[in-house]
Write an enzyme that holds these catalytic residues in place. Structure first.
Site, mmCIF file in Angstrom:
data_model
loop_
_atom_site.group_PDB
_atom_site.id
_atom_site.type_symbol
_atom_site.label_atom_id
_atom_site.label_comp_id
_atom_site.label_asym_id
_atom_site.label_seq_id
_atom_site.Cartn_x
_atom_site.Cartn_y
_atom_site.Cartn_z
ATOM 1 N N GLU A 119 0.830 -1.199 0.000
ATOM 2 C CA GLU A 119 0.000 0.000 0.000
ATOM 3 C C GLU A 119 0.865 1.251 0.000
ATOM 4 O O GLU A 119 2.077 1.205 0.249
ATOM 5 C CB GLU A 119 -0.932 0.014 1.236
ATOM 6 C CG GLU A 119 -1.916 -1.138 1.296
ATOM 7 C CD GLU A 119 -2.820 -1.049 2.512
ATOM 8 O OE1 GLU A 119 -2.631 -0.121 3.332
ATOM 9 O OE2 GLU A 119 -3.729 -1.897 2.645
ATOM 10 N N HIS A 127 4.341 0.904 2.320
ATOM 11 C CA HIS A 127 4.399 -0.071 3.407
ATOM 12 C C HIS A 127 3.656 -1.316 2.964
ATOM 13 O O HIS A 127 2.829 -1.282 2.037
ATOM 14 C CB HIS A 127 3.801 0.477 4.702
ATOM 15 C CG HIS A 127 2.381 0.915 4.581
ATOM 16 N ND1 HIS A 127 2.016 2.138 4.043
ATOM 17 C CD2 HIS A 127 1.213 0.292 4.908
ATOM 18 C CE1 HIS A 127 0.707 2.262 4.061
ATOM 19 N NE2 HIS A 127 0.185 1.154 4.568
ATOM 20 N N HIS A 129 1.413 -4.678 4.349
ATOM 21 C CA HIS A 129 0.691 -5.374 5.417
ATOM 22 C C HIS A 129 0.818 -6.877 5.223
ATOM 23 O O HIS A 129 0.639 -7.388 4.111
ATOM 24 C CB HIS A 129 -0.794 -4.991 5.404
ATOM 25 C CG HIS A 129 -1.049 -3.592 5.869
ATOM 26 N ND1 HIS A 129 -1.099 -3.248 7.193
ATOM 27 C CD2 HIS A 129 -1.269 -2.448 5.165
ATOM 28 C CE1 HIS A 129 -1.347 -1.955 7.309
ATOM 29 N NE2 HIS A 129 -1.448 -1.435 6.080
ATOM 30 N N TYR A 210 -11.311 -4.316 5.751
ATOM 31 C CA TYR A 210 -10.274 -3.274 5.702
ATOM 32 C C TYR A 210 -9.513 -3.274 4.380
ATOM 33 O O TYR A 210 -9.480 -2.257 3.680
ATOM 34 C CB TYR A 210 -9.310 -3.458 6.871
ATOM 35 C CG TYR A 210 -8.214 -2.428 6.931
ATOM 36 C CD1 TYR A 210 -8.483 -1.108 7.298
ATOM 37 C CD2 TYR A 210 -6.899 -2.757 6.610
ATOM 38 C CE1 TYR A 210 -7.477 -0.159 7.344
ATOM 39 C CE2 TYR A 210 -5.887 -1.818 6.658
ATOM 40 C CZ TYR A 210 -6.176 -0.521 7.027
ATOM 41 O OH TYR A 210 -5.174 0.425 7.061
ATOM 42 N N GLY A 399 -23.498 -12.685 84.064
ATOM 43 C CA GLY A 399 -24.018 -13.349 85.243
ATOM 44 C C GLY A 399 -23.012 -14.343 85.776
ATOM 45 O O GLY A 399 -21.877 -14.445 85.284
ATOM 46 N N ALA A 401 -21.121 -18.003 86.825
ATOM 47 C CA ALA A 401 -20.654 -19.096 85.977
ATOM 48 C C ALA A 401 -21.733 -20.161 85.832
ATOM 49 O O ALA A 401 -22.610 -20.312 86.690
ATOM 50 C CB ALA A 401 -19.377 -19.696 86.563
ATOM 51 N N GLY A 404 -25.234 -20.542 81.258
ATOM 52 C CA GLY A 404 -25.596 -20.683 79.848
ATOM 53 C C GLY A 404 -25.178 -19.536 78.963
ATOM 54 O O GLY A 404 -25.601 -19.458 77.806
ATOM 55 N N LYS A 405 -24.351 -18.632 79.460
ATOM 56 C CA LYS A 405 -23.943 -17.471 78.651
ATOM 57 C C LYS A 405 -23.156 -17.914 77.421
ATOM 58 O O LYS A 405 -23.482 -17.558 76.286
ATOM 59 C CB LYS A 405 -23.085 -16.514 79.503
ATOM 60 C CG LYS A 405 -23.740 -16.045 80.784
ATOM 61 C CD LYS A 405 -22.865 -15.063 81.529
ATOM 62 C CE LYS A 405 -21.515 -15.660 81.930
ATOM 63 N NZ LYS A 405 -21.650 -16.780 82.866
ATOM 64 N N SER A 406 -22.105 -18.672 77.659
ATOM 65 C CA SER A 406 -21.188 -19.018 76.565
ATOM 66 C C SER A 406 -21.806 -19.981 75.571
ATOM 67 O O SER A 406 -21.508 -19.913 74.374
ATOM 68 C CB SER A 406 -19.893 -19.613 77.132
ATOM 69 O OG SER A 406 -19.189 -18.646 77.884
#
Length: 672
Positions: A119, A127, A129, A210, A399, A401, A404-406
């Site tokens: 081209e 150039h 391609h 192209y 409360g 020991a 029953g908390k844990s």
């Protein structure tokens, strides 16, 4: 499209391009630049020296034939012979370079698809391609191909240069050609690495959209841009005239256009990314989705639930950091998109709700030991876990020991999964494990001391930044806190001094659950499925985990001195054919009441009982009698049928005994 409307060459070229439409190939550009060596000017048309090699001569004759066959006889070309000769020589040199590189790779030319077009550009001048690809080509080889082609191109240009040059000048010309990269490769720049990577193109699309749309050069010197000649590995475009080339492009475009246009939605992130993802990135994203879906929050969970992906990442370079970062993204995703309540609720087996009994759960039994309304307590806890408690963002179990908390706190933490633990032993970085979590668990909390202000911020659900060991500071988003303690945490001591100004602010941030009833030694732990079922039961029965729902059910938001015993929960029993409900009015038997029933004479006449037989039933008041009476009442309740006369007699004897009945029945009835 009618078959006889177009020539065989046009149709053949169109079909050939359609077959190659999805083949990825490299895109190279061969060029020259104007050079001046010791006062000698070398331009693009100074490489017309007669070629000596037979292969080059054969390639040059092929280019001449292509030019002659592709000329349109309707108009006369004014391109001079010197320009034509220069293009023919360039064509032979370009193809010679391609064949030499193929030879070094032991690739047969028949296994390669290529296209060459010379081209002229207004700015760039001449150039060429080149598109080339095949089954033995890979994207990673693109730069290697460019270097090899550049070396061969510079060597053959020096050979074809017709300017009288000394050996030193020839060497210099070759160095200029190689250093200036007279052969370039189509690449793209990575946004993150800022490096150039090979960009492959689709063979058929590139040619049809192209190259075939350009006009042919017809003047010398060329005034406008266009092409001189083109050739390919299939001998399809070599002899096409300009009009036929444009027709092929149009037919290809029409055939490749989709019948229905699919609408695709591109997200902002995809638009911003705008790059090709690597296989490694795709693999990490797939693994991350699976980890989030399976709620993997620790390396141990990953090893057990996704061992293949864990080993795959561990085997990669820097695998340990990769594992750590992937897991951090997973926990961050869960922390930002889910609440602790959501993670608990999704583990519930809703099919078991029909037979689920809320009062029989160990958590509700612990609350019932204190005479509390366990539905109200569980509802308040769920509101905090759902980040709906406002400033009261912490559940405090405190409360003596063994109350029953844990076990309650542990059951909630296990149901959430993505939990961070406060480490009091790490004085400088106690919250190191609390970032990107859905719940913060503080076990056996003590005196906050110097950390009281930081604690108050976290317990109230504020967004703060904390320091991490070996890292920079990191942000903690509003996260629910669950805390257990045997001490009075509202009393803050800094050194030897008590700071009472912190007492009320701490109370304002806590959901106060004070447990005092010591559990028996065989009470056991809370089942891991208990809290998911509690949450599902609350949702099913209209207790939504929002503060608005809580206020609608219980009248006001909970405070530090909240009376959990009000309103009272009626004694629950099992309803026949349905789940146990805490709001069903209990039935009772005569023995369940603290009074005696004395029947009237008229009542006995209506019963029309047979004369009393010898009583074999024990006297009322003994353990055996009580058990018999309860059994009779239960049989009547369970059956839900009208009792027979013998059953009535048996119940009366069991409840009152034989002697009291005879005495009551023999006394005269005084209605005054």
């Amino acid at each position: 499209m009618a078959g006889n409307a177009y020539s065989d060459e046009v149709l053949g070229t169109t079909n050939w391009l359609k077959e190659k439409s999805n083949q990825e190939v490299f895109s190279f550009v061969f060029k020259t630049e104007d050079v001046q060596l010791n006062g000698k000017d070398i331009g693009w048309n100074n490489y017309k020296k007669e070629l000596q090699e037979d292969e080059l001569k054969s390639l040059q004759r092929g280019a001449e034939t292509t030019w002659d066959q592709s000329e349109d006889m309707e108009w006369e070309s004014t391109v001079d012979e010197m320009t034509k000769k220069q293009v023919f020589i360039y064509d032979s040199l370009v193809k010679k370079c391609l064949f030499e590189v193929l030879s070094t790779k032991n690739i047969a030319p028949a296994d390669v698809t290529w296209f060459v077009q010379h081209e002229w550009g207004k700015d760039q001048g001449w150039h060429c391609h080149v598109l080339i690809g095949g089954k033995d080509f890979s994207q990673a080889q693109g730069k290697w191909w460019r270097r090899q082609l550049n070396v061969y191109w510079s060597r053959w240009l020096v050979t074809a240069c017709n300017v009288q040059l000394t050996p030193a000048e020839r060497i210099k010309l070759r160095e200029i050609a190689e250093d200036s990269e007279w052969v370039t490769l189509l690449t793209y720049k990575h946004k993150q690495t800022k490096k150039d990577y090979t960009k492959c193109v689709l063979f058929g699309n590139m040619i049809a959209y192209y190259f075939l749309t350009k006009k042919k050069i017809s003047t010398s010197p060329p005034r406008d841009g266009g092409y001189f000649l083109s050739s390919d590995s299939g001998w399809k475009t070599n002899f096409l005239k300009e009009g036929e080339r444009h027709l092929v492009s149009k037919l290809y475009t029409d055939d490749m256009r989709p019948e229905t246009v699919e609408t695709t939605v591109t997200t902002a992130q995809e638009t911003k990314r705008g790059r090709i993802q690597t296989k490694k990135e795709v693999s990490i994203k797939t693994t991350l989705k699976e980890l989030v879906h399976k709620r993997v929050t620790s390396p141990e969970d990953w090893m057990m639930m996704q061992p293949d992906s864990y080993i795959e990442m561990m085997a990669q370079p820097g695998g340990e950091n990769l594992l750590k970062n992937t897991l951090e993204i997973c926990t961050l995703t869960l922390a930002r998109t889910k609440t602790a309540f959501d993670l608990i609720l999704e583990k519930a087996e809703t099919s078991k709700l029909t037979n689920f009994s809320l009062p029989d759960t160990r958590t509700c039994k612990i609350f019932a030991f204190h005479g509390w309304n366990y539905v109200k307590v569980c509802h308040a806890i769920c509101c905090v876990l759902n980040r709906q408690g406002g400033k009261r963002n912490t559940v405090l179990f405190h409360g003596p020991a063994s109350t029953g908390k844990s076990i309650i706190a542990q059951a909630i933490a296990q149901a959430v999964g993505n939990v961070g633990c406060y480490n009091a032993a790490n004085v400088n970085f106690p919250f190191n494990d609390c970032t990107n979590k859905n719940l913060i668990w503080v076990e056996e909390a003590g005196n906050f001391g110097q950390q009281v202000n930081q604690f108050k911020a976290i317990c109230s659900g504020q967004t703060i930044r904390i320091d991490q060991k070996g890292k920079g500071s990191k942000q903690i988003e509003p996260t629910p806190v669950i805390m257990t303690t045997n001490e009075n945490i509202t009393v803050v001591r800094i050194g030897c001094e008590e700071r009472p100004e912190h007492t009320q602010p701490i109370r304002d941030r806590m959901l106060n659950i004070h447990l005092t009833h010591t559990l028996p030694g065989d009470f056991g732990l809370v089942d891991k499925n208990e809290w998911p079922m509690i949450c599902a039961w609350l949702v099913k029965n209209g207790y939504q985990s929002t503060m608005a729902s809580y206020c609608a059910k219980w009248g006001k938001v909970p405070d530090w001195s909240e009376n959990w015993a009000e309103p009272k929960v009626p004694t629950p029993i099992n309803s026949l054919g349905s789940a146990r409900s805490p709001f069903t009015t209990p039935k009772s038997t005569p023995l369940s009441q603290n009074y005696a029933i004395t029947p009237l004479a008229s009542d006995l006449e209506d019963l029309a009982l047979e004369p009393w037989s010898t009583p074999n039933t024990p006297v009322a008041g003994t353990a055996e009698t009580q058990n018999t009476g309860e059994a009779g009442s239960k049989a009547c309740q369970d059956g839900q049928l009208s009792p027979t006369w013998s059953e009535i007699e048996e119940d009366l004897r069991a409840c009152f005994g034989a002697e009291p009945l005879k005495r009551d029945f023999s006394e005269p009835l005084n209605l005054d």
